[in-house]
Write a protein that holds these residues in place. Structure first.
Motif, mmCIF file in Angstrom:
data_model
loop_
_atom_site.group_PDB
_atom_site.id
_atom_site.type_symbol
_atom_site.label_atom_id
_atom_site.label_comp_id
_atom_site.label_asym_id
_atom_site.label_seq_id
_atom_site.Cartn_x
_atom_site.Cartn_y
_atom_site.Cartn_z
ATOM 1 N N VAL A 20 -120.449 -33.165 116.972
ATOM 2 C CA VAL A 20 -120.725 -34.599 116.783
ATOM 3 C C VAL A 20 -119.455 -35.327 116.340
ATOM 4 O O VAL A 20 -118.752 -34.887 115.431
ATOM 5 N N LYS A 212 -125.153 -35.566 119.809
ATOM 6 C CA LYS A 212 -125.278 -37.014 119.906
ATOM 7 C C LYS A 212 -125.843 -37.357 121.278
ATOM 8 O O LYS A 212 -125.292 -36.955 122.302
ATOM 9 N N GLU A 215 -125.115 -43.787 121.596
ATOM 10 C CA GLU A 215 -124.465 -44.564 120.544
ATOM 11 C C GLU A 215 -124.196 -45.950 121.090
ATOM 12 O O GLU A 215 -123.826 -46.102 122.253
#
Ligand SMILES: Nc1ncnc2c1ncn2[C@@H]1O[C@H](COP(=O)(O)OP(=O)(O)OP(=O)(O)O)[C@@H](O)[C@H]1O
Length: 240
Positions: A20, A212, A215
């Motif tokens: 990450v 992830k 985003e």
């Protein structure tokens, strides 16, 4: 301000966090969301020094804090709250916060002044002399935030500080988070209440199975098909 570079955490055969990366700028609020078990709290633990990451680096203002112990990370300027709030029940509210301030200064008068300032910010100043154990849940959550603030953090990690609060308490807690940011503190917040995440976050990071998933700006992330499928559910767009 805070940079997480390729953090991974392995527990035996389980990769709880997988490569990450994230950055939080000065005074920025980043929301961290994802399903139960996605690795959010484990990422917090790696950043805040509860245990070292298996791989990767954590930088605070450009300096590595990777692998430091929690109290060293705290002294470097990064504080956190815990999902389960555990004050020293027998101590007064003020003394609980003084304990946080002692991490930054060994001068008791100065620690007391810092603690009092934190209690004014969190709205607990008038309860300062009551035993911490007598505070109801919203007060204990504010106490937890006060203790973290008394360490004078540049970055604050908030782990589900709204869980168990009623809607009006949640609205007050949102205002508190905004007030903390106004003091120049950068915030990374884990929260399941989407009302809160959309209200406070400049950016949202979504985790799923340790990695992830997405985003970006709240409006973009909340309309992302993969995020809806993994976390929000198909009804979110209609009712969320
Ligand atoms: N100390 C540990 N030892 C072994 N496994 C762990 C440990 N801590 C967490 N895990 C496992 O790592 C995975 C990620 O857990 P984590 O608590 O980080 O998720 P989370 O996204 O914070 O979930 P929640 O929203 O439920 O708090 C889970 O499968 C969990 O069981």
């Amino acid at each position: 301000m805070l940079e997480v570079r390729g953090i991974s955490k392995q527990f035996g055969g389980l990769r709880a966090v997988n490569d990450v990366h994230l950055r939080i700028g000065e005074g920025e609020i980043v929301g961290l969301i994802g399903p139960n078990g996605a690795g959010k709290t484990t990422l917090f633990n790696c950043i805040a020094g509860a245990f070292p990451p298996t791989e990767g680096q954590v930088l605070l203002e450009g300096r590595s804090i990777t692998g430091l112990k929690a109290h060293q990370v705290c002294r470097a300027g990064l504080a956190r709250t815990y999902q389960i709030v555990k004050p020293f029940g027998g101590l007064s509210v003020l003394d609980n916060v003084v304990v946080g301030a002692i991490n930054q200064t060994h001068n008791i008068a100065e620690a007391r002044r810092i603690a009092e300032e934190a209690l004014v910010l969190t709205g607990l100043a008038d309860r300062r002399d009551v035993p911490a154990a007598s505070l109801p849940l919203p007060g204990r959550k504010r106490l937890e935030i006060s203790r973290a603030l008394a360490t004078r953090p540049k970055v604050l990690l908030l782990d589900e500080v709204m869980a168990g609060l009623n809607p009006s308490e949640v609205e007050k807690a949102i205002l508190l988070i905004e007030a903390i940011r106004a003091h120049g503190v950068s915030i990374l917040i884990i929260e399941h209440l989407m009302r809160v995440i959309t209200a406070v976050s400049d950016r949202i990071v979504v985790m799923n199975h340790g990695s992830k998933l997405a985003e970006g700006l709240p409006t973009d992330v909340l309309n992302d098909k993969a995020v809806i499928q993994a976390y929000l559910g198909e009804d979110f767009g209609a009712h969320g």
